[in-house]
Design a protein around this motif. Structure first.
Motif, PDB file in Angstrom:
ATOM      1  N   LYS A 116       0.532   9.298 -11.700  1.00 32.91           N
ATOM      2  CA  LYS A 116       1.106   7.797 -11.565  1.00 32.91           C
ATOM      3  C   LYS A 116       2.434   7.310 -11.578  1.00 32.91           C
ATOM      4  N   PRO A 117       3.117   6.652 -10.794  1.00 30.71           N
ATOM      5  CA  PRO A 117       4.294   6.709 -10.297  1.00 30.71           C
ATOM      6  C   PRO A 117       5.185   6.083 -11.676  1.00 30.71           C
ATOM      7  N   GLN A 118       6.276   6.539 -12.732  1.00 31.97           N
ATOM      8  CA  GLN A 118       7.662   6.289 -12.887  1.00 31.97           C
ATOM      9  C   GLN A 118       6.979   6.634 -14.389  1.00 31.97           C
ATOM     10  N   VAL A 132       0.563  -0.913   0.115  1.00 31.15           N
ATOM     11  CA  VAL A 132      -0.154  -0.028  -0.214  1.00 31.15           C
ATOM     12  C   VAL A 132       0.997   1.254  -0.020  1.00 31.15           C
ATOM     13  N   ALA A 133       0.449   2.088  -1.026  1.00 32.67           N
ATOM     14  CA  ALA A 133       1.148   3.721  -0.624  1.00 32.67           C
ATOM     15  C   ALA A 133       0.688   4.329  -0.852  1.00 32.67           C
ATOM     16  N   ASP A 134       0.562   5.627  -0.332  1.00 37.13           N
ATOM     17  CA  ASP A 134      -0.160   6.942   0.011  1.00 37.13           C
ATOM     18  C   ASP A 134       0.541   7.928  -1.103  1.00 37.13           C
ATOM     19  N   LEU A 135      -0.490   7.814  -2.645  1.00 38.35           N
ATOM     20  CA  LEU A 135      -0.290   8.123  -3.965  1.00 38.35           C
ATOM     21  C   LEU A 135      -0.945  10.292  -4.380  1.00 38.35           C
ATOM     22  N   SER A 136      -1.227  10.568  -3.001  1.00 41.91           N
ATOM     23  CA  SER A 136      -2.006  11.930  -2.165  1.00 41.91           C
ATOM     24  C   SER A 136      -0.890  12.587  -2.820  1.00 41.91           C
ATOM     25  N   GLU A 137       0.009  12.534  -2.367  1.00 42.38           N
ATOM     26  CA  GLU A 137       1.541  13.715  -3.039  1.00 42.38           C
ATOM     27  C   GLU A 137       2.282  12.609  -3.826  1.00 42.38           C
TER      28      GLU A 137
END
Length: 170
Positions: free
Chosen positions: A75-77, A4-9
């Motif tokens: 999104k990451p990447q 789980v990762a917080d992607l709000s920032e």
């Protein structure tokens, strides 16, 4: 198992060339454009500047924190184009980059003295942006500079000859 990762920032990692590093500071504003999200510009702030340069590219990693959208568009990447706002004053003496002749040993602009007379002038340059370059020394405000001096030369020997004819030596 779940990760789980917080992607709000999210972070944008930008590579900044060593000559541009003096103009980047913690807290500096940045504009981020993601090609896959056309028409949107995201805003962030520089949170970290790597103290180490990449040995091959001579760049330092700069981390920019960006608040993500409610629907997590970032999104990451993802690939992004980053513009870091320089804290420098916008009121500096500058000339068109096309006006500068780079000889390898010095930078020269051609001053118009009027009535068809010209004079080469050695200048010290600062940062460049949007087609202009900052002049640190060698010019005064109000002097007239030939904006595209490249038409004068097509080789190093012609450059030396043209400058010597204008009284600038070699």
């Amino acid at each position: 198992l779940y990760k789980v990762a917080d992607l709000s920032e999210v972070w944008a990692m930008a590579n900044v060339y060593q000559e541009d590093l003096p103009y980047v500071r913690i807290g500096t504003e940045a504009a981020i454009e993601v090609p896959s999200i056309a028409g949107r510009t995201f805003r962030g702030k520089v949170k970290f500047i790597s103290p180490v340069l990449d040995a091959v590219t001579k760049t330092a990693a700069v981390r920019i924190a960006i608040r993500n959208t409610a629907d997590f568009l970032l999104k990451p990447q993802m690939f992004a184009n980053v513009t870091i706002q320089s804290p420098l004053s916008g009121n500096v003496l500058s000339v068109s980059q096309q006006a500068v002749i780079h000889t390898g040993q010095r930078n020269i602009v051609i001053l118009s003295l009027g009535n068809g007379y010209f004079k080469p002038q050695v200048v010290a340059l600062g940062i460049s942006a949007e087609g202009y370059v900052q002049v640190l020394a060698g010019l005064k405000e109000g002097q007239t500079v030939v904006t595209s001096s490249q038409f004068l030369i097509d080789s190093e020997s012609n450059l030396k000859m043209a400058i010597s004819r204008m009284g600038g030596g070699n």
